[in-house]
Design an enzyme around this catalytic site. Sequence first.
Site, PDB file in Angstrom:
ATOM      1  N   GLN A  75       5.108  -2.223   3.952  1.00 30.03           N
ATOM      2  CA  GLN A  75       4.200  -1.713   4.977  1.00 30.03           C
ATOM      3  C   GLN A  75       2.746  -1.719   4.495  1.00 30.03           C
ATOM      4  O   GLN A  75       1.997  -0.752   4.674  1.00 30.03           O
ATOM      5  CB  GLN A  75       4.627  -0.316   5.410  1.00 30.03           C
ATOM      6  CG  GLN A  75       5.845  -0.309   6.317  1.00 30.03           C
ATOM      7  CD  GLN A  75       5.578  -0.982   7.656  1.00 30.03           C
ATOM      8  OE1 GLN A  75       4.471  -0.941   8.189  1.00 30.03           O
ATOM      9  NE2 GLN A  75       6.610  -1.607   8.223  1.00 30.03           N
ATOM     10  N   SER A  76       2.348  -2.826   3.911  1.00 28.79           N
ATOM     11  CA  SER A  76       1.001  -2.938   3.346  1.00 28.79           C
ATOM     12  C   SER A  76      -0.073  -3.019   4.422  1.00 28.79           C
ATOM     13  O   SER A  76      -0.078  -3.942   5.250  1.00 28.79           O
ATOM     14  CB  SER A  76       0.930  -4.195   2.465  1.00 28.79           C
ATOM     15  OG  SER A  76      -0.397  -4.497   2.111  1.00 28.79           O
TER      16      SER A  76
END
Length: 332
Positions: A75-76
């Site tokens: 979930q960058s």
Amino acid sequence: MNLNRFPRVRLCHSPTPLEPLKKLSQYLGGPEIWIKRDDCTGLATGGNKTRKLEFLVGEALAQGADTLVTQGAVQSNHARQTAAAACLQDMKCHILLERRVPGHGDSYEQTGNVLLDRMFGSSIEYRPAGCDMNAEAEEACRKLREQGAKPYFIPGGGSNEVGALGYVECALELHFQMDQQSLVFDRLVHATGSTGTQAGLVAGLEGIHARLPVLGVCVRQSRQKQIDAVHALVEKTTQKLGIPEINIDTVEADDGYVGEGYGIPNEGTLEAISLLAKTEGILLDPVYSGKGMAGLIDHVRKGTFQKREKILFLHTGGSVALFAYEKMLVDA
């Protein structure tokens, strides 16, 4: 401190707002709390990585690159903004995502930031937890070169001496806003992870003798590891800028809010997210800004930050990731 000599593309909606959090301050009964809204930088819903990407993408284009390659956790926020920046510059984007956060199931890899990565047309590879992700990304660059592409590698979080220039710029912007509004802050607090944001702020603020201490609330590493990593990047950034060295004593970090690890929100993180939403209508994220605000709130409650002080919180963005943590947030 002239940043115009470095290659740059304009991606950021700036200056970002500098606003009082009146209801939160009243609720906590502590110091006067303000917020610098770097969740409002604009690119792909905004976030702190946009400032870094202005200089990183600028350098990539100056070197003739046609593909941006980067890495991060699943979930960058950085990956999402890099993908969007590539779209704006007619470049390709290749992302390596590390399965760093356990126990979230398949939906975690399909919603939030990952959904937007795909919408922006990026190609994605996954890696198991514990890999040397920068080395993996460098290998991906080698393969792309063999295929005729011209890749430009951006380290995780955009955190090198080029990316840190974005937060040197933010420090100058903030100082100007403070002058305009006749404000003096006693401390700046933010979530610190890959080090580029804190290193840029420290280099910028110390470089102009602003006398504004920066406290990084760790989201992953222990305090001393974070301090050492931030200072190492401060040194590289000051060398790039051609300004005097900055002592490691100027780098402050607090690892009391990491909890079980990166990307795993604890009760304090979830409370901070809920509290900001309900008092100020502002969305924090479960990985970075939620932990940063949890640290600020706890310091207020412990009396570390005194009632007479003015505390500034830098919101680094990331609310897109809330959708990947829906069950935890609803249960909270």
